[in-house]
Scaffold this active site. Structure first.
Site, PDB file in Angstrom:
ATOM      1  N   THR A   1       0.853  -1.186   0.000  1.00 41.59           N
ATOM      2  CA  THR A   1       0.000   0.000   0.000  1.00 41.59           C
ATOM      3  C   THR A   1       0.888   1.234   0.000  1.00 41.59           C
ATOM      4  O   THR A   1       2.024   1.207   0.465  1.00 41.59           O
ATOM      5  CB  THR A   1      -0.914   0.080   1.240  1.00 41.59           C
ATOM      6  N   SER A   2       0.338   2.288  -0.559  1.00 46.04           N
ATOM      7  CA  SER A   2       0.930   3.607  -0.353  1.00 46.04           C
ATOM      8  C   SER A   2      -0.032   4.364   0.542  1.00 46.04           C
ATOM      9  O   SER A   2      -1.180   3.972   0.725  1.00 46.04           O
ATOM     10  CB  SER A   2       1.104   4.343  -1.684  1.00 46.04           C
ATOM     11  N   SER A   3       0.393   5.486   1.102  1.00 45.33           N
ATOM     12  CA  SER A   3      -0.478   6.242   2.004  1.00 45.33           C
ATOM     13  C   SER A   3      -1.735   6.708   1.303  1.00 45.33           C
ATOM     14  O   SER A   3      -2.806   6.769   1.881  1.00 45.33           O
ATOM     15  CB  SER A   3       0.273   7.445   2.584  1.00 45.33           C
ATOM     16  N   LEU A   4      -1.636   6.988  -0.016  1.00 41.09           N
ATOM     17  CA  LEU A   4      -2.796   7.439  -0.781  1.00 41.09           C
ATOM     18  C   LEU A   4      -3.793   6.308  -0.974  1.00 41.09           C
ATOM     19  O   LEU A   4      -4.989   6.466  -0.751  1.00 41.09           O
ATOM     20  CB  LEU A   4      -2.342   7.977  -2.138  1.00 41.09           C
ATOM     21  N   ASN A   5      -3.305   5.130  -1.372  1.00 42.26           N
ATOM     22  CA  ASN A   5      -4.207   4.023  -1.653  1.00 42.26           C
ATOM     23  C   ASN A   5      -4.983   3.568  -0.417  1.00 42.26           C
ATOM     24  O   ASN A   5      -6.131   3.147  -0.519  1.00 42.26           O
ATOM     25  CB  ASN A   5      -3.426   2.831  -2.206  1.00 42.26           C
TER      26      ASN A   5
END
Length: 315
Positions: free
Chosen positions: A32-36
């Protein structure tokens, strides 16, 4: 974080496969990225869907790798690197992920990773896409994807070359970092920066006088001048300036060569004079060697004969 599936001991997970009839072993990779994460694509949900797919296919999950809040732009992700280290040892058969963009940044990137994993007989499987290299038909489909990706790579390369060529025909600069002495305008062309141009002129004039790049670098540093990177001058940085024909208006980019007077900071005469000074110690391979005088030839021959006679007398 990396997690053993159902807390299986690490020793058991790292036992090499002994034969082809052994149960297909899979690892799950989630990222995951912080945005997703704001949109619900959590690590646990990715793992859950991957686990269900493995159960449906009868694959044994041996390890779970989770990279949280990590960019997919490169492979320098802690858990991804651990997974690849195990792959190089042939510790599993297939990598299962929820979606391709969780595994790699693009199709082209996935093709490169698949090529590496293929060397270790490891397949790729996406839960949400038609991407599965664990079967002959899946490998065939992926080869088609790879071919399309390679075609797109060449197409992008061709478009880039055409773009550079078009820019060069307008006497534009191909990147956002023009040489010292210039600013890059919005249309890509250059304009002379008067303050930096003064430094360039100083480099050429000082070299004509001192005829030494290290001495020029020392003189520039004493005067408080800096390079475009904001660092101290070195002989190498001076050499880079003195070799650049753009400073006398000689433009050469992407195969386009032209005279551009508005780019001229130093005169052609000064540039050519400096070039001659730079090359003054280079040997001219086309210049004939001076012939040896006849007297010196006889003396040299006599020395050789004398040495030979001494050798015969001794033995």
């Amino acid at each position: 974080m990396s997690e053993p599936a159902e807390q299986i001991p690490a020793r058991q997970l790292l036992t090499p496969r002994e034969d082809d009839d052994q149960e297909f072993e899979a690892v799950i990779y989630a990222r995951t990225s912080s945005l997703n994460q704001k949109f619900g694509y959590s690590l646990d949900e990715q793992v859950r869907q991957c686990w269900e797919r493995c159960q449906m296919l009868g694959w044994k999950v041996t390890r779970i790798f989770k990279d949280e809040a990590e960019s997919g732009d490169d492979t320098d992700r802690p858990q991804f690197q651990q997974m690849m280290a195990l792959a190089r040892g042939g510790r599993f058969d297939v990598v299962v992920f929820w979606k391709l963009d969780r595994f790699s940044r693009s199709i082209l990137h996935a093709v490169e990773l698949e090529r590496e994993l293929r060397r270790y007989d490891i397949a790729l499987h996406s839960v949400t896409e038609q991407l599965d290299t664990s079967s002959p038909s899946g490998r065939f489909n992926f080869r088609n994807i790879a071919s399309a990706a390679e075609f797109e790579r060449e197409h992008i390369k061709q478009r880039s070359q055409m773009g550079f060529k078009a820019l060069a025909l307008q006497h534009g600069w191909p990147n956002k970092s023009p040489p010292l002495g210039y600013n890059r305008k919005g249309d890509g062309t250059l304009e002379i920066d008067s303050s930096e141009a003064e430094i360039v002129e100083n480099v050429f004039e000082t070299y004509r006088t001192l005829k030494s790049m290290p001495k020029v670098a020392a003189a520039l540093n004493e005067r408080g001048y800096q390079t475009t990177e904001g660092s101290a001058w070195t002989a190498r940085a001076v050499n880079k300036i003195l070799r650049n024909g753009l400073y006398c208006g000689r433009y050469s980019v992407a195969g386009v060569e032209d005279e551009v007077p508005e780019y001229r900071i130093v005169s052609e005469d000064l540039f050519d004079e400096v070039t001659t000074i730079r090359h003054r110690f280079q040997k001219d391979d086309h210049r004939p060697e001076p012939s040896m005088e006849e007297r010196r030839k006889r003396e040299y021959a006599e020395q050789i004969l004398s040495t030979y006679r001494d050798f015969l007398e001794e033995y």
